[in-house]
Design a protein around this motif. Structure first.
Motif, PDB file in Angstrom:
ATOM      1  N   LYS A  95       6.770   6.484  -4.251  1.00  0.00           N
ATOM      2  CA  LYS A  95       6.788   7.947  -4.226  1.00  0.00           C
ATOM      3  C   LYS A  95       7.678   8.439  -3.089  1.00  0.00           C
ATOM      4  O   LYS A  95       7.275   9.289  -2.286  1.00  0.00           O
ATOM      5  CB  LYS A  95       5.354   8.469  -4.068  1.00  0.00           C
ATOM      6  CG  LYS A  95       5.096   9.777  -4.728  1.00  0.00           C
ATOM      7  CD  LYS A  95       3.627  10.126  -4.694  1.00  0.00           C
ATOM      8  CE  LYS A  95       3.347  11.305  -5.590  1.00  0.00           C
ATOM      9  NZ  LYS A  95       1.925  11.637  -5.610  1.00  0.00           N
ATOM     10  N   GLU A 141       2.498   4.552  -1.389  1.00  0.00           N
ATOM     11  CA  GLU A 141       2.037   5.491  -2.407  1.00  0.00           C
ATOM     12  C   GLU A 141       2.949   5.403  -3.629  1.00  0.00           C
ATOM     13  O   GLU A 141       4.174   5.313  -3.511  1.00  0.00           O
ATOM     14  CB  GLU A 141       2.035   6.909  -1.833  1.00  0.00           C
ATOM     15  CG  GLU A 141       1.290   7.882  -2.700  1.00  0.00           C
ATOM     16  CD  GLU A 141       1.125   9.247  -2.051  1.00  0.00           C
ATOM     17  OE1 GLU A 141       0.668  10.153  -2.762  1.00  0.00           O
ATOM     18  OE2 GLU A 141       1.457   9.409  -0.864  1.00  0.00           O
ATOM     19  N   ASP A 195       0.812  -1.216   0.000  1.00  0.00           N
ATOM     20  CA  ASP A 195       0.000   0.000   0.000  1.00  0.00           C
ATOM     21  C   ASP A 195       0.849   1.272   0.000  1.00  0.00           C
ATOM     22  O   ASP A 195       0.380   2.341   0.346  1.00  0.00           O
ATOM     23  CB  ASP A 195      -0.966  -0.021   1.173  1.00  0.00           C
ATOM     24  CG  ASP A 195      -0.262  -0.088   2.515  1.00  0.00           C
ATOM     25  OD1 ASP A 195       0.962  -0.290   2.545  1.00  0.00           O
ATOM     26  OD2 ASP A 195      -0.939   0.059   3.545  1.00  0.00           O
TER      27      ASP A 195
END
Length: 148
Positions: A29, A5, A3
């Motif tokens: 990210k 980003e 999960d």
């Protein structure tokens, strides 16, 4: 897939000579930074990498790898010497040199590891003279160098 980003859309990059191109399809990210002595020898300073689970590589015949330890593999372009990625052998996870890519602004540093091996001279936040690319080119021209 975790999960974490992700950067939306693919991100493409290449080595200095362009013989190897890498496209990251789901890049994290955030940037990983390593200060270990092996990374310092490999890239000349700290290693800044971006993790990605799915990617495409072209120019594989121009890639050389080096097993720097029982648990790490490092890859580079055999033509220009550009560092390409670090692979953690036990999991197969790779981080690609962040400098290969035109990444979006504002990516945070996920973590810095091996900070106990960071040289005391290396601190990008320290107050020191800062020059732009244009200023360096002007200095070269002032010294008599001409650019084609």
């Amino acid at each position: 897939m975790s999960d974490v980003e992700r950067i939306s859309g693919p991100v493409s990059g290449k080595c200095l000579c362009g013989a190897v191109e890498v496209t990251l399809n789901d890049a994290h990210k955030e940037i990983d930074v390593c200060h270990c002595s092996m990374c310092q020898q490999w890239v000349g300073s700290m290693y800044a990498g971006i993790e990605c689970d799915t990617f495409r590589i072209t120019g594989e015949d121009n890639i050389a790898t080096y097993a720097s330890s029982d648990w790490a593999e490092r890859a580079f372009c055999s033509k220009c010497g550009s560092s390409l990625w670090y692979k953690f052998v036990p999991t197969g996870a790779r981080t690609f040199l962040a400098g290969l890519f035109d990444l979006p602004a504002g990516l945070p540093i996920k973590h810095q590891i091996f900070v106990d091996e960071k040289p005391d001279w290396f601190d990008i936040a320290q107050d020191s003279p800062k020059k732009t690319g244009a200023e360096i080119i002007a200095e070269a021209e002032a010294a008599g160098f001409t650019f084609d």
